[in-house]
Design a protein around this motif. Structure first.
Motif, mmCIF file in Angstrom:
data_model
loop_
_atom_site.group_PDB
_atom_site.id
_atom_site.type_symbol
_atom_site.label_atom_id
_atom_site.label_comp_id
_atom_site.label_asym_id
_atom_site.label_seq_id
_atom_site.Cartn_x
_atom_site.Cartn_y
_atom_site.Cartn_z
ATOM 1 N N ILE A 130 0.864 -1.167 0.000
ATOM 2 C CA ILE A 130 0.000 0.000 0.000
ATOM 3 C C ILE A 130 0.909 1.227 0.000
ATOM 4 O O ILE A 130 1.725 1.397 0.909
ATOM 5 C CB ILE A 130 -0.931 -0.002 1.219
ATOM 6 C CG1 ILE A 130 -1.730 -1.321 1.280
ATOM 7 C CG2 ILE A 130 -1.877 1.188 1.173
ATOM 8 C CD1 ILE A 130 -2.582 -1.466 2.528
ATOM 9 N N LEU A 131 0.770 2.069 -1.010
ATOM 10 C CA LEU A 131 1.725 3.157 -1.206
ATOM 11 C C LEU A 131 1.361 4.411 -0.409
ATOM 12 O O LEU A 131 1.410 5.545 -0.895
ATOM 13 C CB LEU A 131 1.883 3.471 -2.694
ATOM 14 C CG LEU A 131 2.827 2.520 -3.452
ATOM 15 C CD1 LEU A 131 2.167 1.164 -3.712
ATOM 16 C CD2 LEU A 131 3.288 3.114 -4.764
ATOM 17 N N GLU A 132 0.960 4.216 0.841
ATOM 18 C CA GLU A 132 0.744 5.321 1.766
ATOM 19 C C GLU A 132 2.076 6.030 2.013
ATOM 20 O O GLU A 132 3.152 5.449 1.822
ATOM 21 C CB GLU A 132 0.197 4.800 3.094
ATOM 22 C CG GLU A 132 -1.253 4.324 3.041
ATOM 23 C CD GLU A 132 -2.241 5.467 3.258
ATOM 24 O OE1 GLU A 132 -1.827 6.639 3.145
ATOM 25 O OE2 GLU A 132 -3.413 5.184 3.539
ATOM 26 N N PRO A 133 2.054 7.292 2.445
ATOM 27 C CA PRO A 133 3.314 8.010 2.662
ATOM 28 C C PRO A 133 4.153 7.413 3.790
ATOM 29 O O PRO A 133 3.705 7.341 4.932
ATOM 30 C CB PRO A 133 2.854 9.432 3.008
ATOM 31 C CG PRO A 133 1.443 9.301 3.472
ATOM 32 C CD PRO A 133 0.870 8.147 2.698
ATOM 33 N N THR A 134 5.367 6.986 3.436
ATOM 34 C CA THR A 134 6.307 6.434 4.417
ATOM 35 C C THR A 134 7.706 6.989 4.234
ATOM 36 O O THR A 134 8.635 6.541 4.886
ATOM 37 C CB THR A 134 6.390 4.897 4.325
ATOM 38 O OG1 THR A 134 7.025 4.532 3.081
ATOM 39 C CG2 THR A 134 5.024 4.238 4.411
ATOM 40 N N ASP A 135 7.879 7.938 3.309
ATOM 41 C CA ASP A 135 9.211 8.477 3.019
ATOM 42 C C ASP A 135 10.136 7.367 2.525
ATOM 43 O O ASP A 135 11.328 7.366 2.799
ATOM 44 C CB ASP A 135 9.786 9.166 4.255
ATOM 45 C CG ASP A 135 10.739 10.303 3.899
ATOM 46 O OD1 ASP A 135 10.737 10.753 2.739
ATOM 47 O OD2 ASP A 135 11.492 10.741 4.791
ATOM 48 N N ASN A 136 9.524 6.412 1.810
ATOM 49 C CA ASN A 136 10.247 5.290 1.203
ATOM 50 C C ASN A 136 10.868 4.324 2.204
ATOM 51 O O ASN A 136 11.833 3.617 1.895
ATOM 52 C CB ASN A 136 11.303 5.777 0.199
ATOM 53 C CG ASN A 136 10.662 6.363 -1.049
ATOM 54 O OD1 ASN A 136 9.526 6.055 -1.387
ATOM 55 N ND2 ASN A 136 11.396 7.221 -1.742
ATOM 56 N N ALA A 137 10.324 4.295 3.393
ATOM 57 C CA ALA A 137 10.646 3.229 4.343
ATOM 58 C C ALA A 137 9.539 2.181 4.256
ATOM 59 O O ALA A 137 8.421 2.471 3.815
ATOM 60 C CB ALA A 137 10.736 3.772 5.756
ATOM 61 N N ILE A 138 9.851 0.965 4.642
ATOM 62 C CA ILE A 138 8.837 -0.080 4.763
ATOM 63 C C ILE A 138 8.250 0.009 6.165
ATOM 64 O O ILE A 138 8.964 -0.098 7.162
ATOM 65 C CB ILE A 138 9.444 -1.479 4.550
ATOM 66 C CG1 ILE A 138 9.994 -1.639 3.135
ATOM 67 C CG2 ILE A 138 8.406 -2.556 4.859
ATOM 68 C CD1 ILE A 138 8.957 -1.811 2.060
ATOM 69 N N GLN A 139 6.946 0.229 6.247
ATOM 70 C CA GLN A 139 6.275 0.261 7.545
ATOM 71 C C GLN A 139 5.428 -1.000 7.676
ATOM 72 O O GLN A 139 4.557 -1.265 6.847
ATOM 73 C CB GLN A 139 5.423 1.521 7.683
ATOM 74 C CG GLN A 139 6.272 2.779 7.758
ATOM 75 C CD GLN A 139 5.470 4.029 8.035
ATOM 76 O OE1 GLN A 139 4.258 4.067 7.867
ATOM 77 N NE2 GLN A 139 6.152 5.083 8.475
ATOM 78 N N VAL A 140 5.710 -1.739 8.724
ATOM 79 C CA VAL A 140 5.155 -3.088 8.891
ATOM 80 C C VAL A 140 4.165 -3.111 10.044
ATOM 81 O O VAL A 140 4.389 -2.501 11.090
ATOM 82 C CB VAL A 140 6.292 -4.107 9.154
ATOM 83 C CG1 VAL A 140 5.745 -5.525 9.188
ATOM 84 C CG2 VAL A 140 7.371 -3.990 8.080
ATOM 85 N N GLY A 141 3.080 -3.863 9.840
ATOM 86 C CA GLY A 141 2.067 -3.983 10.873
ATOM 87 C C GLY A 141 1.393 -2.637 11.114
ATOM 88 O O GLY A 141 1.666 -1.639 10.442
ATOM 89 N N CYS A 142 0.494 -2.598 12.064
ATOM 90 C CA CYS A 142 -0.080 -1.316 12.493
ATOM 91 C C CYS A 142 -0.882 -1.541 13.769
ATOM 92 O O CYS A 142 -1.311 -2.664 14.071
ATOM 93 C CB CYS A 142 -0.956 -0.685 11.408
ATOM 94 S SG CYS A 142 -2.565 -1.434 11.144
ATOM 95 N N LEU A 143 -1.064 -0.465 14.502
ATOM 96 C CA LEU A 143 -1.902 -0.507 15.697
ATOM 97 C C LEU A 143 -3.369 -0.619 15.302
ATOM 98 O O LEU A 143 -3.788 -0.092 14.268
ATOM 99 C CB LEU A 143 -1.710 0.754 16.525
ATOM 100 C CG LEU A 143 -0.311 1.043 17.076
ATOM 101 C CD1 LEU A 143 -0.320 2.371 17.811
ATOM 102 C CD2 LEU A 143 0.161 -0.070 17.987
ATOM 103 N N GLY A 144 -4.138 -1.287 16.132
ATOM 104 C CA GLY A 144 -5.580 -1.220 16.001
ATOM 105 C C GLY A 144 -6.076 0.036 16.680
ATOM 106 O O GLY A 144 -5.351 0.684 17.454
ATOM 107 N N VAL A 145 -7.308 0.439 16.374
ATOM 108 C CA VAL A 145 -7.834 1.659 16.988
ATOM 109 C C VAL A 145 -9.326 1.507 17.282
ATOM 110 O O VAL A 145 -10.078 0.986 16.463
ATOM 111 C CB VAL A 145 -7.573 2.899 16.102
ATOM 112 C CG1 VAL A 145 -8.172 2.726 14.715
ATOM 113 C CG2 VAL A 145 -8.122 4.164 16.739
#
Length: 356
Positions: A153-168
């Protein structure tokens, strides 16, 4: 069409949440014109495109949302100091432009990916969890989506790989009292005063640290809004605190709900109003396609200390990560921009990765 020109076209099209038809029309037409080999399907204002699958190849999805939040931008379409300005430039029309450019290059025969590619550009990401355009897409194309081995998913990450996510979860914790004139408070019961214990408990909560595969996530719980009945000279008979709970990827939605119920019971809450419940996303660093991508380009890997649709894909049994050219700090900002160098860097990485 040059990558930057594609992005400028996308920025020119207003696509605030709930008004994605025009940009979906542009996206659909662009795909059909630039890669006729793809089968393009549309559910409302969500587009999914792919070609026939080679069963010997794994399936990789490139995913982006078409909507933006409302906002203002004084420099829309202008390039200043290597930055292109416009609403959604970072979140996430930059990522959408990369997807469309890859579709175009594949259509020209300039890419011969070692994967079966699925392209998803969807509506209604910037709103409530249950209104996302991904939900009807999954209902209509469940068998296809469940073939996906990894979704980027090409959400903004500044070209880092962001893994997993918090639930809310957003939960309204309601205190009930009895209305009275503020000059005669003994005739009533002050609902605001009844909320003191909840506010005290929340103020004393510290971030809880969770580690997965070398990545750190912080579980936090905060009061973010309050509501009450009455006026400045009235003892209120109702007081509601919105509790925002960002919970660990290790917890299910049911476990997180139980945490809030335990907190509310300790604070003598009278009622719970469950306003938005979004699951956490799996930490999928063990995914072989992801491992290859990280290793090949020596990419920075980060935890996602927020919520994204990687959680939704996780609920469907699909590994997903965020990896996009936009700057996270620009998301939802006035005079939003994207660094053009980062845009081209992201495209170059994915183009190289998708080339045999």
């Amino acid at each position: 069409m040059e990558l930057l020109e594609i992005l400028k076209k996308l920025i020119e099209i207003p696509s605030i949440y709930g008004n994605e038809k025009e940009i979906a029309d542009f996206t659909e037409n662009f795909i059909k014109e630039n890669n006729p080999s793809l089968t393009v399907n549309r559910v409302s204002n969500t587009i999914i495109a792919c070609s026939s699958f080679d069963e010997e190849k794994p399936v990789l999805a490139l995913v982006g949302h078409l909507d933006t939040v409302p906002g203002t931008n004084e420099y829309t379409g202008k390039v200043i100091d290597g930055k292109l300005y416009g609403l959604g430039a970072s979140d996430m029309k930059g990522g959408d432009a990369v997807i469309l450019k890859i579709i175009e290059e594949t259509g020209k025969g300039n890419l011969n990916p070692p994967y079966n590619l699925v392209y998803i550009l969807y509506e209604r990401e910037e709103g409530p969890y249950l209104e996302s355009g991904l939900i009807p897409l999954y209902e209509n194309f469940k068998k296809l989506l469940e073939k996906i081995d990894l979704a980027i998913i090409l959400e903004p990450t500044d070209n880092a790989i962001q893994v997993g996510c918090l639930g809310v979860i957003h939960c309204g914790m309601v205190f009930k009292g009895k209305r009275a004139h503020s000059a005669r408070p003994w005739q009533g019961e002050n609902a605001i005063h009844k909320g003191w214990k909840l506010l005290k408990l929340l103020s004393e909560k510290k971030p809880q640290k969770y580690e997965f595969q070398g990545l750190t996530y912080y579980e936090v719980m905060n009061a973010t809004m309050v509501d009450f009945t009455g006026g400045r000279n009235i003892i209120p008979d109702s007081f509601t605190v919105n509790v925002n709970y960002r919970f660990s990827p290790s917890k299910t939605l049911e476990e997180a709900v139980k945490d809030l119920e335990n907190l509310g019971n300790e604070a003598n809450v009278d009622e719970f109003e469950w306003r938005d419940l979004s699951p956490s996303g799996r930490v999928c660093l063990d995914n072989p396609i992801l491992q290859k991508l990280i290793k090949q380009f020596n990419l920075k890997v980060e935890s996602k200390q927020a919520w994204t649709d990687v959680a939704r894909f996780s609920q469907w049994g699909i590994d997903a990560v965020n990896f996009g050219p936009g700057q996270p700090s620009q998301a939802h900002q006035k005079n939003e921009y994207i660094e053009i160098e980062k845009l081209h860097e992201n495209y170059k990485i994915l183009k190289t990765f998708l080339s045999k």
